[in-house]
Scaffold this motif. Structure first.
Motif, PDB file in Angstrom:
ATOM      1  N   THR A 172       0.830  -1.060   0.024  1.00  0.00           N
ATOM      2  CA  THR A 172      -0.007   0.043   0.021  1.00  0.00           C
ATOM      3  C   THR A 172       0.687   1.246  -0.005  1.00  0.00           C
ATOM      4  O   THR A 172       1.853   1.214   0.819  1.00  0.00           O
ATOM      5  N   ASP A 173       0.510   2.249  -0.980  1.00  0.00           N
ATOM      6  CA  ASP A 173       1.421   3.303  -1.226  1.00  0.00           C
ATOM      7  C   ASP A 173       0.661   4.536  -1.242  1.00  0.00           C
ATOM      8  O   ASP A 173      -0.487   4.496  -2.066  1.00  0.00           O
ATOM      9  N   ILE A 174       0.789   5.683  -0.447  1.00  0.00           N
ATOM     10  CA  ILE A 174       0.292   6.677  -0.488  1.00  0.00           C
ATOM     11  C   ILE A 174       1.204   7.746  -1.208  1.00  0.00           C
ATOM     12  O   ILE A 174       2.199   7.982  -0.809  1.00  0.00           O
ATOM     13  N   THR A 175       0.528   8.312  -2.253  1.00  0.00           N
ATOM     14  CA  THR A 175       1.290   9.317  -3.138  1.00  0.00           C
ATOM     15  C   THR A 175       0.896  10.780  -3.093  1.00  0.00           C
ATOM     16  O   THR A 175      -0.379  10.947  -3.091  1.00  0.00           O
ATOM     17  N   PHE A 176       1.775  11.512  -3.464  1.00  0.00           N
ATOM     18  CA  PHE A 176       1.283  13.077  -3.559  1.00  0.00           C
ATOM     19  C   PHE A 176       1.916  13.532  -4.843  1.00  0.00           C
ATOM     20  O   PHE A 176       3.064  13.560  -5.037  1.00  0.00           O
ATOM     21  N   ASP A 177       1.095  14.052  -5.907  1.00  0.00           N
ATOM     22  CA  ASP A 177       1.588  14.524  -7.209  1.00  0.00           C
ATOM     23  C   ASP A 177       1.141  16.048  -7.242  1.00  0.00           C
ATOM     24  O   ASP A 177       0.237  16.493  -7.263  1.00  0.00           O
ATOM     25  N   CYS A 178       2.453  16.615  -6.771  1.00  0.00           N
ATOM     26  CA  CYS A 178       2.315  18.160  -6.828  1.00  0.00           C
ATOM     27  C   CYS A 178       3.973  18.548  -7.220  1.00  0.00           C
ATOM     28  O   CYS A 178       4.005  19.763  -7.051  1.00  0.00           O
ATOM     29  N   GLY A 179       4.512  17.645  -8.207  1.00  0.00           N
ATOM     30  CA  GLY A 179       5.918  18.487  -8.509  1.00  0.00           C
ATOM     31  C   GLY A 179       6.788  18.152  -7.669  1.00  0.00           C
ATOM     32  O   GLY A 179       6.909  18.419  -6.533  1.00  0.00           O
ATOM     33  N   THR A 180       7.899  17.698  -8.125  1.00  0.00           N
ATOM     34  CA  THR A 180       9.332  17.567  -7.494  1.00  0.00           C
ATOM     35  C   THR A 180      10.120  18.682  -7.494  1.00  0.00           C
ATOM     36  O   THR A 180      11.201  18.500  -6.986  1.00  0.00           O
ATOM     37  N   ASP A 181       9.991  19.841  -8.220  1.00  0.00           N
ATOM     38  CA  ASP A 181      10.672  20.917  -8.184  1.00  0.00           C
ATOM     39  C   ASP A 181      10.438  21.941  -7.130  1.00  0.00           C
ATOM     40  O   ASP A 181      11.096  23.043  -7.230  1.00  0.00           O
ATOM     41  N   MET A 182       9.844  21.477  -6.123  1.00  0.00           N
ATOM     42  CA  MET A 182       9.653  22.357  -4.927  1.00  0.00           C
ATOM     43  C   MET A 182      10.135  21.996  -3.705  1.00  0.00           C
ATOM     44  O   MET A 182      10.046  20.706  -3.203  1.00  0.00           O
ATOM     45  N   SER A 183      10.853  22.738  -3.092  1.00  0.00           N
ATOM     46  CA  SER A 183      11.584  22.317  -1.639  1.00  0.00           C
ATOM     47  C   SER A 183      10.191  22.280  -0.779  1.00  0.00           C
ATOM     48  O   SER A 183       9.629  23.108  -0.546  1.00  0.00           O
ATOM     49  N   ALA A 184      10.431  21.288   0.319  1.00  0.00           N
ATOM     50  CA  ALA A 184       9.361  21.072   1.220  1.00  0.00           C
ATOM     51  C   ALA A 184       9.388  22.390   2.200  1.00  0.00           C
ATOM     52  O   ALA A 184       8.502  22.798   2.870  1.00  0.00           O
ATOM     53  N   PHE A 185      10.497  23.007   2.035  1.00  0.00           N
ATOM     54  CA  PHE A 185      10.661  24.240   3.218  1.00  0.00           C
ATOM     55  C   PHE A 185       9.443  25.347   2.741  1.00  0.00           C
ATOM     56  O   PHE A 185       8.929  26.130   3.751  1.00  0.00           O
ATOM     57  N   PHE A 186       9.379  25.373   1.417  1.00  0.00           N
ATOM     58  CA  PHE A 186       8.292  26.534   1.135  1.00  0.00           C
ATOM     59  C   PHE A 186       7.009  26.121   1.664  1.00  0.00           C
ATOM     60  O   PHE A 186       6.145  26.954   2.027  1.00  0.00           O
ATOM     61  N   TYR A 187       6.507  25.028   1.540  1.00  0.00           N
ATOM     62  CA  TYR A 187       5.398  24.535   2.154  1.00  0.00           C
ATOM     63  C   TYR A 187       5.149  24.702   3.462  1.00  0.00           C
ATOM     64  O   TYR A 187       4.101  25.365   4.359  1.00  0.00           O
ATOM     65  N   VAL A 188       6.226  24.323   4.284  1.00  0.00           N
ATOM     66  CA  VAL A 188       6.454  24.614   5.800  1.00  0.00           C
ATOM     67  C   VAL A 188       6.446  25.976   6.228  1.00  0.00           C
ATOM     68  O   VAL A 188       5.791  26.535   7.141  1.00  0.00           O
ATOM     69  N   ALA A 189       7.032  26.736   5.456  1.00  0.00           N
ATOM     70  CA  ALA A 189       7.026  28.354   5.484  1.00  0.00           C
ATOM     71  C   ALA A 189       5.427  28.994   5.169  1.00  0.00           C
ATOM     72  O   ALA A 189       5.250  29.909   5.976  1.00  0.00           O
ATOM     73  N   LEU A 190       4.861  28.237   4.463  1.00  0.00           N
ATOM     74  CA  LEU A 190       3.511  28.927   4.231  1.00  0.00           C
ATOM     75  C   LEU A 190       2.546  28.433   5.410  1.00  0.00           C
ATOM     76  O   LEU A 190       1.746  29.451   5.740  1.00  0.00           O
ATOM     77  N   ARG A 191       2.909  27.411   5.989  1.00  0.00           N
ATOM     78  CA  ARG A 191       2.115  26.690   6.967  1.00  0.00           C
ATOM     79  C   ARG A 191       2.205  27.579   8.223  1.00  0.00           C
ATOM     80  O   ARG A 191       1.454  28.227   8.746  1.00  0.00           O
ATOM     81  N   GLU A 192       3.614  27.796   8.625  1.00  0.00           N
ATOM     82  CA  GLU A 192       3.880  28.280   9.732  1.00  0.00           C
ATOM     83  C   GLU A 192       3.787  29.822   9.898  1.00  0.00           C
ATOM     84  O   GLU A 192       3.406  30.391  10.798  1.00  0.00           O
ATOM     85  N   SER A 193       4.016  30.519   8.723  1.00  0.00           N
ATOM     86  CA  SER A 193       3.696  31.972   8.665  1.00  0.00           C
ATOM     87  C   SER A 193       2.135  32.061   8.720  1.00  0.00           C
ATOM     88  O   SER A 193       1.818  33.154   9.068  1.00  0.00           O
TER      89      SER A 193
END
Length: 298
Positions: free
Chosen positions: A137-158
């Motif tokens: 069983t595999d959970i996948t997120f198709d949202c592009g591999t060209d973005m650093s996870a930090f940007f998402y973290v910064a969006l959320r925490e800001s």
């Protein structure tokens, strides 16, 4: 994640200048912050991590690309951004009262966010909500591999910082109330900051927001099948009204402002690859009433 009201630190422990660029507020965590985190998580291996040259560039461009409201609040109220080795959380926002009714904040991040792409990061922090089950069983997120996870973290925490400072969904960290303000975002969805209304809740929610995973990953399809019938955009969002706002804004920015695809799929690989679940999150947000309220950030 967002800090609670207890054991707040003194503003005098921090050096703050509004004119300092956001990227320049990245530095070693003050000893008092590290000590609080160690006590909070029961860890003695936390230490400061300083980003490398390319990582500093990732931090700077990520902060520059945040929504305008987030940038404005960070300029006025962000004390610092600290990366902590072995941090047990994705990220955490600490709240510091100024003694005059206002709030300042600092953000703590796992440095692995600088070294991971977004799909891998989301997968890692989703599968840990489940006890390992069928390896097929595999959970996948198709949202592009060209973005650093930090940007998402910064969006959320800001967004957590903006919520704390502006009290956007009634998250009152100083006066310690657990009742949400009846805004258009929370009305009909949240009864208290951590308890959804009956019509927004789902049976397996408590199993996947627990600090201790209890459900086998085999049940991930059941969990997501229930989630898509609620107003929530993610499992993180259904934990609290503050997390709901933070992840809704993050997903809205990625899909509606940056026009990135975003699908969550669950597959079973044996004997042949079978799709058990598929959710177009971008389409969900395009038609979601609450998502449209995210325009207040722009």
């Amino acid at each position: 994640a967002l800090s609670g009201p207890t054991n707040v630190l003194s503003l005098s422990l921090f050096s703050f200048t509004r004119e300092r660029p956001l990227a320049a507020r990245v530095g070693p965590a003050p000893d008092a912050v590290l000590q609080r985190l160690r006590q909070m998580d029961g860890r003695d291996d936390y230490s400061s991590y300083l980003p490398t040259g390319q990582e500093r560039t990732t931090v700077a461009t990520s902060l520059e690309d945040l929504p305008p409201l987030n940038q404005m609040v960070l300029r006025d109220r962000l004390l610092g951004i600290y990366f902590v080795n072995h941090f047990a959380r994705e990220a955490w926002t600490g709240v510091v009262p100024d003694g005059e009714g206002g709030l300042y904040c600092y953000i703590v991040c796992d440095p692995q966010a600088l070294k991971s792409d977004l799909p891998d990061w989301l997968n890692l922090h989703t599968v840990t909500r489940f006890v390992p089950g069928d390896p097929g069983t595999d959970i996948t997120f198709d949202c592009g591999t060209d973005m650093s996870a930090f940007f998402y973290v910064a969006l959320r925490e800001s967004t957590h910082v903006a919520n704390c400072v502006l009290n956007l969904v009634g998250q009152d960290q100083v006066r310690v109330t657990n009742e949400v303000t009846l805004t258009d975002f929370t009305a009909g969805v949240w009864t208290t900051n951590k308890r959804p209304k009956a019509g927004a809740d789902f049976p397996l929610r408590k199993n996947v927001i627990s600090l201790q995973a209890t459900l086998s990953s085999d049940k991930a399809t059941n969990v997501y099948a229930q989630l898509v019938k609620t107003p929530f955009v993610s499992l993180y969002a259904c934990e609290s009204s503050a997390n709901d706002l933070a992840d809704t804004l993050a997903y809205y920015h990625l899909t509606q402002k940056m026009k990135r695809p975003f699908r969550i799929s669950i597959h079973h690989d044996f004997p042949g690859k079978t799709t058990l679940f598929d959710w177009d999150v971008a389409a969900f947000l395009r038609s979601n009433r609450r998502a449209k309220l995210m325009e207040i950030f722009y």
